[in-house]
Scaffold this active site. Structure first.
Site, PDB file in Angstrom:
ATOM      1  N   CYS A 241       0.813  -1.223   0.000  1.00  0.00           N
ATOM      2  CA  CYS A 241       0.000   0.000   0.000  1.00  0.00           C
ATOM      3  C   CYS A 241       0.845   1.271   0.000  1.00  0.00           C
ATOM      4  O   CYS A 241       0.353   2.341  -0.376  1.00  0.00           O
ATOM      5  CB  CYS A 241      -0.942  -0.004   1.200  1.00  0.00           C
TER       6      CYS A 241
ATOM      7  N   HIS B  55      -3.453   7.335   1.990  1.00  0.00           N
ATOM      8  CA  HIS B  55      -3.831   6.006   1.532  1.00  0.00           C
ATOM      9  C   HIS B  55      -5.248   5.733   2.013  1.00  0.00           C
ATOM     10  O   HIS B  55      -5.580   5.939   3.186  1.00  0.00           O
ATOM     11  CB  HIS B  55      -2.864   4.970   2.102  1.00  0.00           C
TER      12      HIS B  55
ATOM     13  N   ASN C 105     -10.037  -0.159  -0.425  1.00  0.00           N
ATOM     14  CA  ASN C 105      -8.577  -0.103  -0.359  1.00  0.00           C
ATOM     15  C   ASN C 105      -8.010  -0.667  -1.660  1.00  0.00           C
ATOM     16  O   ASN C 105      -8.073  -1.870  -1.901  1.00  0.00           O
ATOM     17  CB  ASN C 105      -8.083  -0.912   0.845  1.00  0.00           C
TER      18      ASN C 105
END
Length: 322
Positions: free
Chosen positions: A113, A249, A279
């Site tokens: 990520c 993020h 996500n």
């Protein structure tokens, strides 16, 4: 001094939209349960045969069109992904070919990520060192391919997508008023590997599925994201009061809110897209940047802070002026 200045931005999302209610058919979960714990309402899943490099190519084409350029104008491509089409070659070289780019170089960066933040730092280093003039930085993922569909704590959180930025070298005064990347801060700590990982790979002969200790990841995320953002701002001789937008993020709305609070910023200075995308790992920051510009939130001259944390654990942040 040379600055890596944003010249174009774009994104791509697969056509299939998956609302939370779809998971109610196969899991002991509900739309309310997912929203209350993550802020996610829907996400996009890639179609059968739609690969990460395909998503990346479409986002790259959008960024190039936004900049009024073509693949022939690009010196390098850096693609952040943990879900490349193959073990090798890199997905970046597939994008290079799809864009008709026959010179320069392309490579993947894998920091889960945090991948796009790492890729931006790489691109900045290439530009300020004079190794490349124009660098296409992409984040693209098909995390729907590595989900355990029986694990309600993870499979409802992730989605697929891609985003891209085109950076170009420009001479500027070397102050915090310059456009472009002003500072970067990268970190990792392999002691926390077991908090977030995929249980497959070359050593197992399987692609594996994602495993996560959500509570522990949450605890580390809030602490480390705030720390890295403060560090990057300090490197640029700036403070939280100078920030126009945080583009974090997009993993969990509670992490986003807690981090903003630790940074001393109100949520009206945070670009939030997690409700629509879930996500998307390395794709989440460039997706949010592109959507933020599309919405009219991020404007030329704005100071933007991006920060992310992912498996590794790996985390970092970038401060840039749009």
């Amino acid at each position: 001094m040379l600055r890596a200045v944003v010249k174009g931005v774009g994104h791509y999302l697969p056509e299939r939209i998956v609302p939370n209610a779809e998971f109610e058919k196969s899991l002991d979960t509900s739309d309310e349960w997912i929203r209350s714990r993550s802020g996610i309402e829907r996400r996009h899943f890639a179609a059968e045969g739609e690969t990460t490099s395909m998503l990346a190519t479409k986002a790259a084409q959008a960024a190039l069109a936004n900049a009024g350029m073509t693949g022939a104008d690009v010196d390098a491509i850096i693609l952040a992904t943990s879900t490349a089409d193959f073990t090798f070659p890199s997905a970046a070289t597939m994008v290079q070919n799809a864009l008709g780019m026959t010179k320069g170089f392309a490579y993947d960066v894998q920091a889960v990520c945090a991948g796009f933040v790492y890729a931006l730092a790489n691109a900045n280093a290439l530009i300020v060192s004079g190794q490349a003039r124009r660098v296409l930085v992409i984040g693209a993922e098909t995390f729907s391919r590595i989900m355990d569909w029986t694990d309600r704590s993870t499979c409802v959180l992730f989605g697929d997508g891609a985003g891209a930025l085109l950076l170009e070298a420009e001479d500027h005064a070397g102050t915090s008023d310059d456009p472009g990347i002003l500072s970067t801060d990268l970190n990792s700590d392999g002691r926390y590997r077991d908090l977030l990982y995929v249980d497959g790979g070359i050593s197992t002969g399987t692609s594996g599925v994602l495993r996560m200790q959500g509570r522990e990841v949450f605890r580390h995320a809030v602490e480390k994201l705030a720390e890295t953002a403060h560090a990057a701002l300090a490197k640029a001789s700036l403070g939280h009061e100078d920030v126009d937008w945080v583009v974090p993020h997009q993993a969990n709305i509670r992490i986003i809110q807690s981090t903003a609070k630790k940074l001393g910023l109100e949520m009206d200075k945070v670009v939030v897209t997690v409700q629509d995308h879930g996500n998307t790992s390395a794709a989440s920051i460039p997706l949010a940047l592109s959507v933020g510009v599309e919405r009219g939130q991020i404007k030329p001259g704005d100071l933007v802070v991006t920060e992310a944390i992912g498996g590794g654990l790996a985390w970092g942040s970038v401060v840039l002026r749009w």
